[in-house]
Design an enzyme around this catalytic site. Sequence first.
Site, PDB file in Angstrom:
ATOM      1  CE  LYS A   1      -2.575  -0.682   3.686  1.00  0.00           C
ATOM      2  NZ  LYS A   1      -2.078  -2.006   4.099  1.00  0.00           N
TER       3      LYS A   1
ATOM      4  NE  ARG B   1       5.954  -0.413   9.812  1.00  0.00           N
ATOM      5  CZ  ARG B   1       4.785  -0.388   9.179  1.00  0.00           C
ATOM      6  NH1 ARG B   1       4.694   0.080   7.954  1.00  0.00           N
ATOM      7  NH2 ARG B   1       3.697  -0.835   9.765  1.00  0.00           N
TER       8      ARG B   1
ATOM      9  NE  ARG C   1       1.341  -4.476  10.947  1.00  0.00           N
ATOM     10  CZ  ARG C   1       2.360  -4.318  10.088  1.00  0.00           C
ATOM     11  NH1 ARG C   1       3.528  -4.893  10.321  1.00  0.00           N
ATOM     12  NH2 ARG C   1       2.206  -3.585   9.016  1.00  0.00           N
TER      13      ARG C   1
HETATM   14  P1  AMP Z   1       0.611   1.018   8.673  1.00  0.00           P
HETATM   15  O1  AMP Z   1       1.829   1.823   8.464  1.00  0.00           O
HETATM   16  O2  AMP Z   1      -0.570   1.507   7.859  1.00  0.00           O
HETATM   17  O3  AMP Z   1       0.839  -0.469   8.485  1.00  0.00           O
HETATM   18  O4  AMP Z   1       0.159   1.214  10.205  1.00  0.00           O
HETATM   19  C1  AMP Z   1       0.994   0.793  11.253  1.00  0.00           C
HETATM   20  C2  AMP Z   1       0.195   0.705  12.548  1.00  0.00           C
HETATM   21  O5  AMP Z   1      -0.325   1.995  12.868  1.00  0.00           O
HETATM   22  C3  AMP Z   1      -1.007  -0.212  12.522  1.00  0.00           C
HETATM   23  O6  AMP Z   1      -0.658  -1.570  12.739  1.00  0.00           O
HETATM   24  C4  AMP Z   1      -1.842   0.386  13.649  1.00  0.00           C
HETATM   25  O7  AMP Z   1      -1.316   0.033  14.915  1.00  0.00           O
HETATM   26  C5  AMP Z   1      -1.618   1.870  13.460  1.00  0.00           C
HETATM   27  N1  AMP Z   1      -2.618   2.465  12.560  1.00  0.00           N
HETATM   28  C6  AMP Z   1      -2.393   2.999  11.326  1.00  0.00           C
HETATM   29  N2  AMP Z   1      -3.541   3.453  10.786  1.00  0.00           N
HETATM   30  C7  AMP Z   1      -4.514   3.182  11.693  1.00  0.00           C
HETATM   31  C8  AMP Z   1      -5.928   3.376  11.712  1.00  0.00           C
HETATM   32  N3  AMP Z   1      -6.587   3.938  10.685  1.00  0.00           N
HETATM   33  N4  AMP Z   1      -6.598   2.990  12.836  1.00  0.00           N
HETATM   34  C9  AMP Z   1      -5.966   2.434  13.884  1.00  0.00           C
HETATM   35  N5  AMP Z   1      -4.649   2.192  13.911  1.00  0.00           N
HETATM   36  C10 AMP Z   1      -3.921   2.562  12.832  1.00  0.00           C
END
Ligand code: AMP
Length: 217
Positions: free
Chosen positions: A13, A161, A172
């Site tokens: 993404k 990360r 996740r």
């Molecule tokens: P990402 O970089 O999109 O994979 O997001 C990393 C982490 O940030 C996720 O595993 C969640 O813990 C948190 N996170 C990101 N976006 C959201 C969202 N819209 N709602 C809740 N937690 C989020």
Amino acid sequence: MRIVLVGPPGAGKGTQAAFLAKNLSIPHISTGDLFRANISQGTELGKQAKAFMDAGNLVPDEVTIGMAQDRMAQPDAENGFLLDGFPRNVSQAEALDEALKADGQKLDAVLDLEVPEDEVVKRIAGRRICRNDSSHVFHVSYSKPKQEGVCDVCGGELYQRGDDKEETVRKRLDVYHRETEPIIDHYKAQGLVVTISALGKVDEVTKRAMDALKGDK
Ligand code: AMP
């Protein structure tokens, strides 16, 4: 255009969002990136988010929705945006629908990136990201940097990360199936979903996505 990108962790993404946003001249808004920026700046919001992120859980809606809406209210997002990682559950999707409606706006498309589960785990466990810019993404076997640990684009340090470790990835994925996948049906009911395969080279997936979005306009 106002677009939401959905797909499991590891679907690419972030990588696709960066290319698509550039092609479409709209800002790429990633709630994950916003949280990570808050964490590295040591803000109160970052402190609230960190434990949830480290455990592979969603950050509570009370924190997330306000942060996403503040970002969408910035002038560069007036004529469109590409949301990456938001909404991530049905109540966030409903909050987004309402906020857009209140401004007389609506989404144009929800782009769903599909990728098989075993591929997801391989992709994430080997993923390395640049400390300077999270759209500079490498992989220890699929997309090696020229020099180990160093970003080809800007020379920044590459790191894994904390939430990309295998155990957290599985968590996740569970959270994705349970909380996030239902938003696809929510948006199907609005006729907004375009699904594409996220397998193949990055530029092939970008082309597929652009074609799908054009067909959708
Ligand atoms: P990402 O970089 O999109 O994979 O997001 C990393 C982490 O940030 C996720 O595993 C969640 O813990 C948190 N996170 C990101 N976006 C959201 C969202 N819209 N709602 C809740 N937690 C989020």
